[in-house]
Write an enzyme that holds these catalytic residues in place. Sequence first.
Site, PDB file in Angstrom:
ATOM      1  N   CYS A  75      48.378 -42.015  90.350  1.00 23.30           N
ATOM      2  CA  CYS A  75      48.657 -43.444  90.246  1.00 23.30           C
ATOM      3  C   CYS A  75      49.949 -43.728  91.005  1.00 23.30           C
ATOM      4  O   CYS A  75      51.001 -43.161  90.674  1.00 23.30           O
ATOM      5  CB  CYS A  75      48.826 -43.770  88.759  1.00 23.30           C
ATOM      6  N   CYS A 188      47.219 -47.858  96.388  1.00 26.95           N
ATOM      7  CA  CYS A 188      46.800 -47.839  94.974  1.00 26.95           C
ATOM      8  C   CYS A 188      45.530 -46.995  94.927  1.00 26.95           C
ATOM      9  O   CYS A 188      44.644 -47.179  95.776  1.00 26.95           O
ATOM     10  CB  CYS A 188      46.528 -49.266  94.499  1.00 26.95           C
TER      11      CYS A 188
HETATM   12  N1  DGL Z   1      45.693 -46.873  90.370  1.00 28.86           N
HETATM   13  C1  DGL Z   1      47.011 -47.294  90.199  1.00 28.86           C
HETATM   14  C2  DGL Z   1      47.910 -47.132  91.376  1.00 28.86           C
HETATM   15  O1  DGL Z   1      47.675 -46.266  92.175  1.00 28.86           O
HETATM   16  C3  DGL Z   1      47.345 -48.287  89.168  1.00 28.86           C
HETATM   17  C4  DGL Z   1      46.927 -49.664  89.387  1.00 28.86           C
HETATM   18  C5  DGL Z   1      47.214 -50.510  88.210  1.00 28.86           C
HETATM   19  O2  DGL Z   1      46.965 -50.069  87.085  1.00 28.86           O
HETATM   20  O3  DGL Z   1      47.704 -51.638  88.410  1.00 28.86           O
HETATM   21  O4  DGL Z   1      48.889 -47.825  91.513  1.00 28.86           O
END
Ligand code: DGL
Length: 264
Positions: A75, A188
């Site tokens: 993440c 993301c």
């Molecule tokens: N998948 C996540 C990232 O890479 C989180 C996105 C989120 O929960 O807003 O930032």
Amino acid sequence: MINKEKPIGLFDSGVGGTTIWKEIVKLMPYENTLFLADNKNAPYGGKTKEEIIVLCERNTEFLLENKVKIIVVACNTGTTNAISHLRSKYKDISFIGIEPAIKPAGLQSVTKKVGVLATKGTLSSELFMKTSNDLIKKEGIQIVEKIGEGLVNLIEKGQIESPEIFELLKKYLLPMAEENIDYLVLGCTHYPYLLPQIQKIIPENIKVIDSGYAVAKQTKNVLSQSNLLNDSQRKPHHIWFSNGNLSVLQQFAPNIDNLKLQQI
Ligand code: DGL
């Protein structure tokens, strides 16, 4: 269980981390894995640094209770806001993080303009700002940033191919394309699932990159240096845990008999 056979642990706010899981499994096909999707608390992108740290600690503790040998923070929002805290609090385990790949994009860019689509939490983090300021100052790269407001919410509802998502992507990407970027960084881990739609919107000359493969490679390097690579060559076990909507996570799961999905 001998240390090498312990699973690799990964977590994300939701289904996005599965894009990193897929890269890891492709690169290290004999590794056992545990992935935690904190869907109940997704999205992380609009939360404060303090809130993100609390959630990342909780995810880390869940994985530690399940005896993982390394933790991949799959993440960008979690990494850029919490990884230094996690590393200083949990000293007995290595953490691998993911950050938007603006540096490789910037170094390869011919127009010297790179677009990055990421969450508010990532773009406003100190870690991201430092990387981007270095690139601006040392390499003369211009970074065109956009917050992907609303995208993670729709992906978490399983609405990847919805007209709403297509409209949002057009709103975010077309102005970037007009600024003459030649690289678009997906900052993301949810966004690689939007690649088919993204490619319908932006001109062909804009290359789209993410950090998934680099994270898998880094995980492999760290495991190898610590003599923790699983060399058993046995078929591995995988578990995906969700504290939210398991049926959405199911949509992203490959159809293999050694992957179990579990509600927590
Ligand atoms: N998948 C996540 C990232 O890479 C989180 C996105 C989120 O929960 O807003 O930032």
